[in-house]
Design a protein around this motif. Structure first.
Motif, PDB file in Angstrom:
ATOM      1  N   SER A 232      -0.636  -7.766  -1.393  1.00 52.76           N
ATOM      2  CA  SER A 232      -1.510  -7.527  -2.532  1.00 52.76           C
ATOM      3  C   SER A 232      -1.111  -7.874  -3.846  1.00 52.76           C
ATOM      4  CB  SER A 232      -2.057  -5.873  -2.426  1.00 52.76           C
ATOM      5  OG  SER A 232      -0.953  -5.184  -2.606  1.00 52.76           O
ATOM      6  N   THR A 234      -2.094  -6.424  -8.107  1.00 49.64           N
ATOM      7  CA  THR A 234      -2.854  -5.564  -9.066  1.00 49.64           C
ATOM      8  C   THR A 234      -2.570  -5.881 -10.472  1.00 49.64           C
ATOM      9  OG1 THR A 234      -3.101  -3.913  -7.225  1.00 49.64           O
ATOM     10  CG2 THR A 234      -3.493  -3.010  -9.599  1.00 49.64           C
ATOM     11  N   LEU A 249      -7.810  -4.728 -11.538  1.00 54.72           N
ATOM     12  CA  LEU A 249      -8.048  -5.859 -10.451  1.00 54.72           C
ATOM     13  C   LEU A 249      -7.241  -5.804  -9.458  1.00 54.72           C
ATOM     14  CD1 LEU A 249     -10.274  -7.864  -9.731  1.00 54.72           C
ATOM     15  CD2 LEU A 249      -9.277  -9.588 -11.121  1.00 54.72           C
ATOM     16  N   THR A 250      -7.568  -5.840  -8.196  1.00 53.29           N
ATOM     17  CA  THR A 250      -6.763  -5.774  -6.928  1.00 53.29           C
ATOM     18  C   THR A 250      -7.347  -6.745  -6.064  1.00 53.29           C
ATOM     19  OG1 THR A 250      -6.277  -3.521  -7.311  1.00 53.29           O
ATOM     20  CG2 THR A 250      -5.689  -4.461  -5.077  1.00 53.29           C
ATOM     21  N   ALA A 251      -6.548  -7.639  -5.395  1.00 53.74           N
ATOM     22  CA  ALA A 251      -6.756  -8.197  -4.169  1.00 53.74           C
ATOM     23  C   ALA A 251      -5.770  -8.071  -3.228  1.00 53.74           C
ATOM     24  CB  ALA A 251      -6.851 -10.029  -4.632  1.00 53.74           C
ATOM     25  N   CYS A 252      -6.170  -8.295  -1.848  1.00 50.45           N
ATOM     26  CA  CYS A 252      -5.486  -7.922  -0.866  1.00 50.45           C
ATOM     27  C   CYS A 252      -6.013  -8.785   0.602  1.00 50.45           C
ATOM     28  CB  CYS A 252      -5.410  -6.594  -0.453  1.00 50.45           C
ATOM     29  SG  CYS A 252      -4.210  -5.993   0.875  1.00 50.45           S
ATOM     30  N   TYR A 272      -9.880  -8.335   0.713  1.00 50.77           N
ATOM     31  CA  TYR A 272     -10.361  -7.176  -0.011  1.00 50.77           C
ATOM     32  C   TYR A 272     -10.038  -7.690  -1.621  1.00 50.77           C
ATOM     33  CZ  TYR A 272     -10.387  -3.072  -2.865  1.00 50.77           C
ATOM     34  OH  TYR A 272     -10.689  -2.421  -3.859  1.00 50.77           O
ATOM     35  N   VAL A 273     -11.299  -7.424  -2.359  1.00 48.11           N
ATOM     36  CA  VAL A 273     -11.052  -7.611  -3.671  1.00 48.11           C
ATOM     37  C   VAL A 273     -11.909  -6.228  -4.387  1.00 48.11           C
ATOM     38  CG1 VAL A 273     -11.971  -9.036  -5.851  1.00 48.11           C
ATOM     39  CG2 VAL A 273     -11.252 -10.104  -3.745  1.00 48.11           C
ATOM     40  N   SER A 289     -16.516  -3.438  -5.057  1.00 56.46           N
ATOM     41  CA  SER A 289     -15.367  -3.693  -4.169  1.00 56.46           C
ATOM     42  C   SER A 289     -16.057  -4.677  -3.076  1.00 56.46           C
ATOM     43  CB  SER A 289     -14.797  -2.533  -3.299  1.00 56.46           C
ATOM     44  OG  SER A 289     -16.005  -1.809  -2.646  1.00 56.46           O
TER      45      SER A 289
END
Length: 405
Positions: A232, A234, A249-252, A272-273, A289
């Motif tokens: 992930s 952030t 803003l987070t992506a995983c 996931y975003v 999300s």
């Protein structure tokens, strides 16, 4: 002679004598020194819930929602945390954290080890050793059982904008057993990567064992070396970005074996975003999300048949700090899945409104209204809809009181 609160407690309990304390003052024991850095925290979560209408055999399929909670008073969960954080001044710092759950929600957490025969109202949520290494800006490790990297919401309702969980959260894993590494690239960017035994949540689970039903000796289709991988990143908007500073803003992504998906487990890849945006309006924040999960169901022993499935969920969040004590939260969500049983229907829409008023110190008191709608004829696909199995709408009113310590 001066005694701290911990020593006075030991004296009153008769666990140490006064001469021992006098001697300890000359050279503190390593045990007491370690305990003095340990913190105790947690919360007690209770609620009163009214499911409007009659018939609760089938309730909306979001996490921790069961028919037994409908139309009555509930103890949801108790969480206890023991933690010694890593000392930021120590280049080779070490610490630990243990999070224990008790209550009905604990039995649904499913972290029981493979040798356990049944669930109980108790679960280990986290138990890891924390390590810090002076690599670049500092590299932090968690070794053991730790919370998943993915998602807008978390298990603890007190840390979420709403009491009930989203369908996006329901799709996600909760916890893993393995090694996690986190690195602060710069002031605005952090990254995490991890390797775990399985997609979760069974502690010490193995992908080659397959689902829980095969623990008696039937081996699943995975090799012994098969593991779950995740990463992930952030981004946090810097302070010089004005009104939107602090936005994230987070992506995983996670890929591994999920023993609880399908009759013999599934390969699962989750994406996931999520973002939280500060606004020019004082006290107002918005969030969004998106979750997507792709599954490949493993063949049963002696068979070569594989099937694929998917699920996704999109959510929008609003939060407004009206006064020092009054907060308002809202969530709107759409989710769909190949199987009707995933959410209680193949396609669902939900809207949740929550009012929070902090009247007592350390207490979160909230009132929440939730509407869930089955957006298709799920019975046509062999699934069920809400209530007695024929209602396409479900309404719920809840009062939640949680004490944090």
């Amino acid at each position: 002679m001066k005694c701290n609160a911990w020593t006075l407690g030991l004296l009153s309990a008769g666990l140490v004598s006064l001469p021992a304390v006098t001697h300890a003052e000359e050279k503190p024991s390593s045990v007491l020194t370690a305990l003095s850095a340990t913190t105790l925290s947690g919360y007690v979560d209770t609620s009163a819930q009214w499911n409007l209408g009659t018939g609760n055999a089938n309730v909306p399929g979001y996490a921790w929602n069961t028919p037994s909670k409908a139309d009555g008073f509930n103890l949801n969960v108790i969480e206890l945390n023991l933690e010694k954080p890593v000392d930021a001044a120590d280049q080779w710092g070490a610490g630990y954290k243990v999070s224990l759950l008790a209550g009905p929600d604990a039995s649904l957490f499913n972290t029981k080890s493979p040798v356990a025969s049944a669930n109980a109202d108790f679960a280990v949520k986290q138990a890891y050793v924390a390590l810090h290494a002076p690599v670049g800006n500092g590299l932090d490790f968690k070794i053991g059982v730790w919370d998943t990297l993915i998602g807008y919401e978390v298990f603890e309702s007190i840390n979420n904008p709403n009491v009930t969980r989203s369908y996006g959260y329901t799709m996600e894993p909760t916890t893993h057993t393995g090694v996690q590494a986190t690195y602060q690239v710069c002031d605005v960017l952090s990254a995490s990567a991890a390797i775990a035994d399985t997609y979760g949540p069974t502690i010490n689970g193995r992908a080659f064992l397959g689902p829980a039903s095969t623990a008696a000796g039937v081996q699943g289709p995975k090799a012994e070396s098969y593991k779950t991988y995740m990463a992930s990143m952030t981004f946090t908007a810097p302070t010089n970005w004005g009104a939107v500073s602090g936005s994230t803003l987070t992506a995983c992504i996670i890929n591994g074996f999920n023993a609880f998906a399908g009759p013999n487990g599934s390969d699962e890849t989750s994406f996931y975003v999520g973002a939280t945006l500060s606004t020019p309006v004082t006290g107002l924040k918005v969030g969004a999300s998106y979750d997507y999960a792709a599954l490949t169901t493993q063949p049963l022993p002696g068979s070569s048949t594989e099937t694929s499935a998917y699920a996704n969920a999109t959510g929008v969040y609003l939060s407004y700090q009206a006064t020092e004590k009054l907060s308002l939260y809202g969530r709107a969500e759409y989710a769909s899945s190949t199987f009707a049983g995933t959410f209680g229907a193949r396609k669902v829409v939900e809207g949740t409104a929550t009012l929070q008023y902090d009247l007592w110190k350390n207490v979160m008191s909230r009132v929440e209204f939730r509407w869930d709608h089955a957006a298709d004829d799920s019975n046509a696909y062999g699934g069920t809809v809400f209530g007695t199995g024929t209602k396409s709408n479900a309404y719920m009113l809840m009062a939640s009181v949680a004490y944090k310590f």
